[in-house]
Design a protein around this motif. Structure first.
Motif, PDB file in Angstrom:
ATOM      1  N   MET A  13       0.809  -0.764   0.599  1.00  0.00           N
ATOM      2  CA  MET A  13      -0.314   0.037  -0.357  1.00  0.00           C
ATOM      3  C   MET A  13       1.102   1.524   0.392  1.00  0.00           C
ATOM      4  O   MET A  13       0.601   1.779  -0.583  1.00  0.00           O
ATOM      5  N   VAL A  14       1.457   1.039   0.554  1.00  0.00           N
ATOM      6  CA  VAL A  14       2.811   2.040   0.911  1.00  0.00           C
ATOM      7  C   VAL A  14       2.961   2.859  -0.023  1.00  0.00           C
ATOM      8  O   VAL A  14       3.148   3.931  -1.550  1.00  0.00           O
ATOM      9  N   GLU A  15       3.643   1.678  -1.409  1.00  0.00           N
ATOM     10  CA  GLU A  15       4.343   1.601  -2.235  1.00  0.00           C
ATOM     11  C   GLU A  15       3.096   2.456  -3.876  1.00  0.00           C
ATOM     12  O   GLU A  15       3.753   3.234  -4.470  1.00  0.00           O
ATOM     13  N   LYS A  16       2.137   2.133  -3.433  1.00  0.00           N
ATOM     14  CA  LYS A  16       1.099   2.414  -4.090  1.00  0.00           C
ATOM     15  C   LYS A  16       0.490   4.082  -3.932  1.00  0.00           C
ATOM     16  O   LYS A  16       0.443   4.758  -4.843  1.00  0.00           O
ATOM     17  N   VAL A  17       0.376   3.956  -3.285  1.00  0.00           N
ATOM     18  CA  VAL A  17       0.306   5.853  -2.163  1.00  0.00           C
ATOM     19  C   VAL A  17       1.113   6.387  -3.363  1.00  0.00           C
ATOM     20  O   VAL A  17       1.017   7.258  -3.783  1.00  0.00           O
ATOM     21  N   ILE A  18       2.272   6.175  -2.840  1.00  0.00           N
ATOM     22  CA  ILE A  18       3.602   7.077  -3.187  1.00  0.00           C
ATOM     23  C   ILE A  18       3.772   7.382  -4.678  1.00  0.00           C
ATOM     24  O   ILE A  18       4.026   8.160  -5.169  1.00  0.00           O
ATOM     25  N   GLU A  19       3.734   6.115  -5.962  1.00  0.00           N
ATOM     26  CA  GLU A  19       3.014   6.074  -7.043  1.00  0.00           C
ATOM     27  C   GLU A  19       2.112   6.957  -7.645  1.00  0.00           C
ATOM     28  O   GLU A  19       2.092   7.247  -8.423  1.00  0.00           O
ATOM     29  N   LEU A  20       1.282   6.939  -6.812  1.00  0.00           N
ATOM     30  CA  LEU A  20       0.583   7.085  -7.641  1.00  0.00           C
ATOM     31  C   LEU A  20       0.556   9.075  -6.901  1.00  0.00           C
ATOM     32  O   LEU A  20       0.106   9.860  -7.955  1.00  0.00           O
ATOM     33  N   VAL A  21       1.313   9.399  -5.993  1.00  0.00           N
ATOM     34  CA  VAL A  21       0.734  11.342  -5.756  1.00  0.00           C
ATOM     35  C   VAL A  21       2.212  11.606  -6.050  1.00  0.00           C
ATOM     36  O   VAL A  21       1.431  13.251  -6.508  1.00  0.00           O
ATOM     37  N   THR A  22       2.722  11.057  -6.365  1.00  0.00           N
ATOM     38  CA  THR A  22       4.344  11.260  -7.356  1.00  0.00           C
ATOM     39  C   THR A  22       3.795  11.508  -9.289  1.00  0.00           C
ATOM     40  O   THR A  22       3.703  12.391  -9.217  1.00  0.00           O
ATOM     41  N   ALA A  23       2.435  10.324  -9.305  1.00  0.00           N
ATOM     42  CA  ALA A  23       2.112  10.624 -10.716  1.00  0.00           C
ATOM     43  C   ALA A  23       1.349  11.772 -10.803  1.00  0.00           C
ATOM     44  O   ALA A  23       0.903  12.206 -11.968  1.00  0.00           O
ATOM     45  N   MET A  24       0.415  12.050  -9.782  1.00  0.00           N
ATOM     46  CA  MET A  24      -0.046  13.789 -10.204  1.00  0.00           C
ATOM     47  C   MET A  24       0.437  14.479  -9.360  1.00  0.00           C
ATOM     48  O   MET A  24      -0.364  15.345  -9.694  1.00  0.00           O
ATOM     49  N   GLN A  25       1.928  14.744  -9.843  1.00  0.00           N
ATOM     50  CA  GLN A  25       2.850  15.957  -9.172  1.00  0.00           C
ATOM     51  C   GLN A  25       2.012  16.340  -7.901  1.00  0.00           C
ATOM     52  O   GLN A  25       2.473  17.593  -7.858  1.00  0.00           O
ATOM     53  N   MET A  26       1.642  15.475  -6.622  1.00  0.00           N
ATOM     54  CA  MET A  26       1.183  15.932  -5.304  1.00  0.00           C
ATOM     55  C   MET A  26       2.311  15.746  -4.581  1.00  0.00           C
ATOM     56  O   MET A  26       1.476  16.507  -3.218  1.00  0.00           O
ATOM     57  N   GLU A  27       3.348  15.358  -4.713  1.00  0.00           N
ATOM     58  CA  GLU A  27       3.978  14.979  -3.259  1.00  0.00           C
ATOM     59  C   GLU A  27       4.322  16.573  -2.373  1.00  0.00           C
ATOM     60  O   GLU A  27       4.532  16.147  -1.358  1.00  0.00           O
ATOM     61  N   SER A  28       5.002  17.643  -2.882  1.00  0.00           N
ATOM     62  CA  SER A  28       4.413  18.855  -1.989  1.00  0.00           C
ATOM     63  C   SER A  28       3.035  19.155  -1.243  1.00  0.00           C
ATOM     64  O   SER A  28       3.602  19.805  -0.228  1.00  0.00           O
ATOM     65  N   ARG A  29       2.101  18.465  -1.577  1.00  0.00           N
ATOM     66  CA  ARG A  29       0.911  19.015  -0.537  1.00  0.00           C
ATOM     67  C   ARG A  29       1.031  18.090   0.279  1.00  0.00           C
ATOM     68  O   ARG A  29      -0.530  18.142   1.144  1.00  0.00           O
ATOM     69  N   VAL A  30       1.544  17.016   0.224  1.00  0.00           N
ATOM     70  CA  VAL A  30       1.180  15.193   0.755  1.00  0.00           C
ATOM     71  C   VAL A  30       1.992  15.723   2.014  1.00  0.00           C
ATOM     72  O   VAL A  30       2.584  15.796   1.910  1.00  0.00           O
TER      73      VAL A  30
END
Ligand code: G3P
Ligand code: MG
Length: 241
Positions: free
Chosen positions: A119-136
């Protein structure tokens, strides 16, 4: 003091639904918090409990059902007939609601009861693909999950969730490591928390729906509260300042 809409605007809309998130997305609050579990077919869905019983017309564990099985259930009617037909949102659907807003998105990884491998990997993959890392902000009662998140994506902020009154909290948090402490309301004002404030670690507190407690926490130096009534709390705290 910042405000996070807890499970969306969950005091006035069914928690963790697109309606609750759309409402939160219109508000001038700092952020929104929501909970993520994983389905039998490894899809990320936003719901608080391990089971769908309390917040839908169905029964059973999220982990035992596929996304399409879960999507057949009504997640709005338990709250009010006005929300009949509301479905369980995927994490991607929730992130899309906030794609062009200013909100900070606190994704709570609900792997403390069931480990949800991957799950952790999948969440990070999605957040990164949506370019939302700095808001999460990734938070969890499963501190191993946020430790893993920090290893996989060091730039994404994390928060360690606690229900307890802690001893030597700074050592514990730095050892995980986590970027912040997210703590149940009464524990946030115990004397042992003073060292956390002094260390400059952000303290965020749940779930605060009462004006008197919100003001007490602001006074104590709490960085943010999670509330089911974000609009009401925003008005109260704005009026005060
Ligand atoms: O993240 C703050 C709060 O949501 C943690 O507790 O049970 O409401 O997910 P819970
Ligand atoms: Mg939560």
């Amino acid at each position: 003091m910042n405000i996070f809409a807890h499970r969306g605007a969950s005091g006035t809309y069914p928690e963790n639904t697109i309606s609750a998130f759309k409402e939160a997305s219109y508000l001038p609050v700092h952020g929104v918090e929501f909970d993520v579990h994983m389905t039998a077919d490894n899809e990320l869905v936003v719901i608080h409990d391990e089971k769908i019983n309390r917040t839908s017309d169905g029964k059973g564990y999220v982990k035992d059902m596929t996304l399409s099985e879960l999507k057949n259930h009504d997640f709005g009617s338990w709250f009010s007939a006005d929300f009949a037909g509301e479905t369980i949102p995927t994490l991607q659907e929730v992130l899309e609601v906030f794609s062009s807003t200013h909100h900070v998105l606190n994704i709570e990884l609900k792997s403390d009861i069931f480990p949800y491998d991957g799950m952790v990997e999948k969440v990070i993959e999605l957040v990164t693909a949506m370019q939302m890392e700095s808001r999460v902000i990734l938070s969890s009662f499963d501190h191993g999950a946020i430790q893993k998140a920090k290893q996989l994506a060091p730039s994404i902020k994390t928060g360690a969730l606690f229900m307890e009154v802690l001893v030597n909290p700074v050592d514990y948090i730095r050892n995980i490591p986590a970027d912040a402490l997210h703590v149940l309301f009464p524990a946030a004002i115990r004397p042992s928390m003073q060292e956390v404030f002094e260390a400059g670690l952000p303290v965020r507190t749940f779930t605060v729906n009462d004006e008197k407690y919100a003001k007490m926490l602001e006074q104590a130096g709490v960085e943010a509260i999670f509330t089911d009534y974000p609009e009401k709390m925003y008005t109260i705290l704005q009026a005060k300042s």
